[in-house]
Design a protein around this motif. Structure first.
Motif, PDB file in Angstrom:
ATOM      1  N   ILE A 148       0.870  -1.176   0.000  1.00 45.26           N
ATOM      2  CA  ILE A 148       0.000   0.000   0.000  1.00 45.26           C
ATOM      3  C   ILE A 148       0.906   1.225   0.000  1.00 45.26           C
ATOM      4  CG2 ILE A 148      -1.568   1.357   1.476  1.00 45.26           C
ATOM      5  CD1 ILE A 148      -2.965  -1.245   2.217  1.00 45.26           C
ATOM      6  N   SER A 149       0.551   2.221  -0.812  1.00 47.37           N
ATOM      7  CA  SER A 149       1.326   3.459  -0.822  1.00 47.37           C
ATOM      8  C   SER A 149       0.438   4.623  -0.411  1.00 47.37           C
ATOM      9  CB  SER A 149       1.952   3.711  -2.202  1.00 47.37           C
ATOM     10  OG  SER A 149       0.952   3.845  -3.179  1.00 47.37           O
ATOM     11  N   ALA A 150       1.086   5.703   0.006  1.00 51.33           N
ATOM     12  CA  ALA A 150       0.349   6.902   0.405  1.00 51.33           C
ATOM     13  C   ALA A 150       1.147   8.140   0.008  1.00 51.33           C
ATOM     14  CB  ALA A 150       0.105   6.901   1.909  1.00 51.33           C
ATOM     15  N   TYR A 151       0.425   9.147  -0.425  1.00 50.11           N
ATOM     16  CA  TYR A 151       0.988  10.441  -0.789  1.00 50.11           C
ATOM     17  C   TYR A 151       0.344  11.496   0.108  1.00 50.11           C
ATOM     18  CZ  TYR A 151       2.141   8.184  -5.293  1.00 50.11           C
ATOM     19  OH  TYR A 151       2.601   7.354  -6.278  1.00 50.11           O
ATOM     20  N   ALA A 152       1.108  12.493   0.490  1.00 49.92           N
ATOM     21  CA  ALA A 152       0.531  13.587   1.278  1.00 49.92           C
ATOM     22  C   ALA A 152       1.131  14.913   0.849  1.00 49.92           C
ATOM     23  CB  ALA A 152       0.770  13.365   2.767  1.00 49.92           C
ATOM     24  N   THR A 153       0.289  15.913   0.798  1.00 46.28           N
ATOM     25  CA  THR A 153       0.721  17.292   0.615  1.00 46.28           C
ATOM     26  C   THR A 153       0.244  18.060   1.833  1.00 46.28           C
ATOM     27  OG1 THR A 153       0.480  17.130  -1.786  1.00 46.28           O
ATOM     28  CG2 THR A 153       0.553  19.340  -0.846  1.00 46.28           C
ATOM     29  N   VAL A 154       1.119  18.901   2.387  1.00 44.17           N
ATOM     30  CA  VAL A 154       0.687  19.727   3.529  1.00 44.17           C
ATOM     31  C   VAL A 154       1.063  21.176   3.283  1.00 44.17           C
ATOM     32  CG1 VAL A 154       1.087  17.812   5.140  1.00 44.17           C
ATOM     33  CG2 VAL A 154       2.780  19.627   4.961  1.00 44.17           C
ATOM     34  N   LEU A 155       0.322  22.043   3.923  1.00 45.50           N
ATOM     35  CA  LEU A 155       0.671  23.452   3.981  1.00 45.50           C
ATOM     36  C   LEU A 155       0.868  23.792   5.459  1.00 45.50           C
ATOM     37  CD1 LEU A 155      -0.702  26.337   1.934  1.00 45.50           C
ATOM     38  CD2 LEU A 155      -0.699  26.569   4.408  1.00 45.50           C
ATOM     39  N   ILE A 156       1.973  24.465   5.739  1.00 51.77           N
ATOM     40  CA  ILE A 156       2.213  24.943   7.111  1.00 51.77           C
ATOM     41  C   ILE A 156       2.457  26.440   7.056  1.00 51.77           C
ATOM     42  CG2 ILE A 156       3.127  22.725   7.953  1.00 51.77           C
ATOM     43  CD1 ILE A 156       5.944  23.876   7.697  1.00 51.77           C
ATOM     44  N   MET A 157       2.299  27.085   8.190  1.00 55.02           N
ATOM     45  CA  MET A 157       2.450  28.546   8.181  1.00 55.02           C
ATOM     46  C   MET A 157       2.937  29.065   9.531  1.00 55.02           C
ATOM     47  SD  MET A 157      -1.574  28.926   7.837  1.00 55.02           S
ATOM     48  CE  MET A 157      -2.691  28.401   9.133  1.00 55.02           C
ATOM     49  N   LYS A 158       3.525  30.256   9.497  1.00 63.42           N
ATOM     50  CA  LYS A 158       3.842  30.955  10.733  1.00 63.42           C
ATOM     51  C   LYS A 158       3.736  32.457  10.501  1.00 63.42           C
ATOM     52  CE  LYS A 158       8.921  30.685  10.415  1.00 63.42           C
ATOM     53  NZ  LYS A 158      10.126  30.218  11.158  1.00 63.42           N
ATOM     54  N   ASP A 159       3.546  33.195  11.579  1.00 65.74           N
ATOM     55  CA  ASP A 159       3.368  34.652  11.451  1.00 65.74           C
ATOM     56  C   ASP A 159       4.681  35.318  11.044  1.00 65.74           C
ATOM     57  OD1 ASP A 159       0.717  34.545  12.108  1.00 65.74           O
ATOM     58  OD2 ASP A 159       1.137  34.687  14.268  1.00 65.74           O
TER      59      ASP A 159
END
Ligand code: MG
Length: 159
Positions: A148-159
């Motif tokens: 089984i494979s998995a892909y992920a995209t994330v967005l992170i942020m800081k002030d």
């Protein structure tokens, strides 16, 4: 506001005699994922996306699969510690969008439970976590049910 994006990818082999752990929950199936930890490919892909977004190397760098500390480790702990790592650089989560590739079992019925579990571990709203599932039309190692494979995209942020 500083905004950064990251992507992650992971694969684990399907074998007999292991629990199938994905997205922090156990899914009933005749096969499970093989790995040094609990082999939760979705969580591992999300962790790599988070670390990539923060430019903090990768999951193997922080949680080596040669270490006794990570043997049979619950990947929810890896995710919790990864969130702490990005928080140490001042980042918070924007959102996650992930895709699991599996021929069997059907993943979609388990998506609400995975989202609830991951939102709790990541201390965020369920609306910040999208989990999608697809087969690969019986093609390749996922199509042959070898893994089984998995892909992920994330967005992170800081002030
Ligand atoms: Mg992995």
């Amino acid at each position: 506001m500083k905004i950064r994006v990251g992507m992650g990818f992971d694969v684990h082999r399907l074998v007999e005699g292991r629990k199938l752990v994905l997205g922090g929950i156990v899914i009933p199936h005749s096969l499970g994922l093989l790995g040094h930890s609990d082999a939760d490919a979705l969580i591992h892909a999300i962790c790599d996306a988070l670390l990539g977004a923060a430019n903090m190397r990768d999951i193997g760098y922080h949680f080596p699969d040669t270490s006794d500390d990570t043997l049979d480790m619950d990947s929810k702990l890896i995710l919790k510690q990864t969130m702490a790592l990005i928080a140490s650089k001042g980042y918070q989560l924007g959102n996650v969008d992930a895709t699991i590739c599996a021929e069997r079992p059907k993943i979609n019925p388990h998506v609400p439970a995975m989202k609830a579990c991951l939102a709790q571990v990541m201390n965020c709203e369920e609306d910040q976590i999208s989990i999608k599932a697809t087969t690969t039309e019986k093609l390749g190692f996922t199509g042959r049910e070898e893994g089984i494979s998995a892909y992920a995209t994330v967005l992170i942020m800081k002030d």
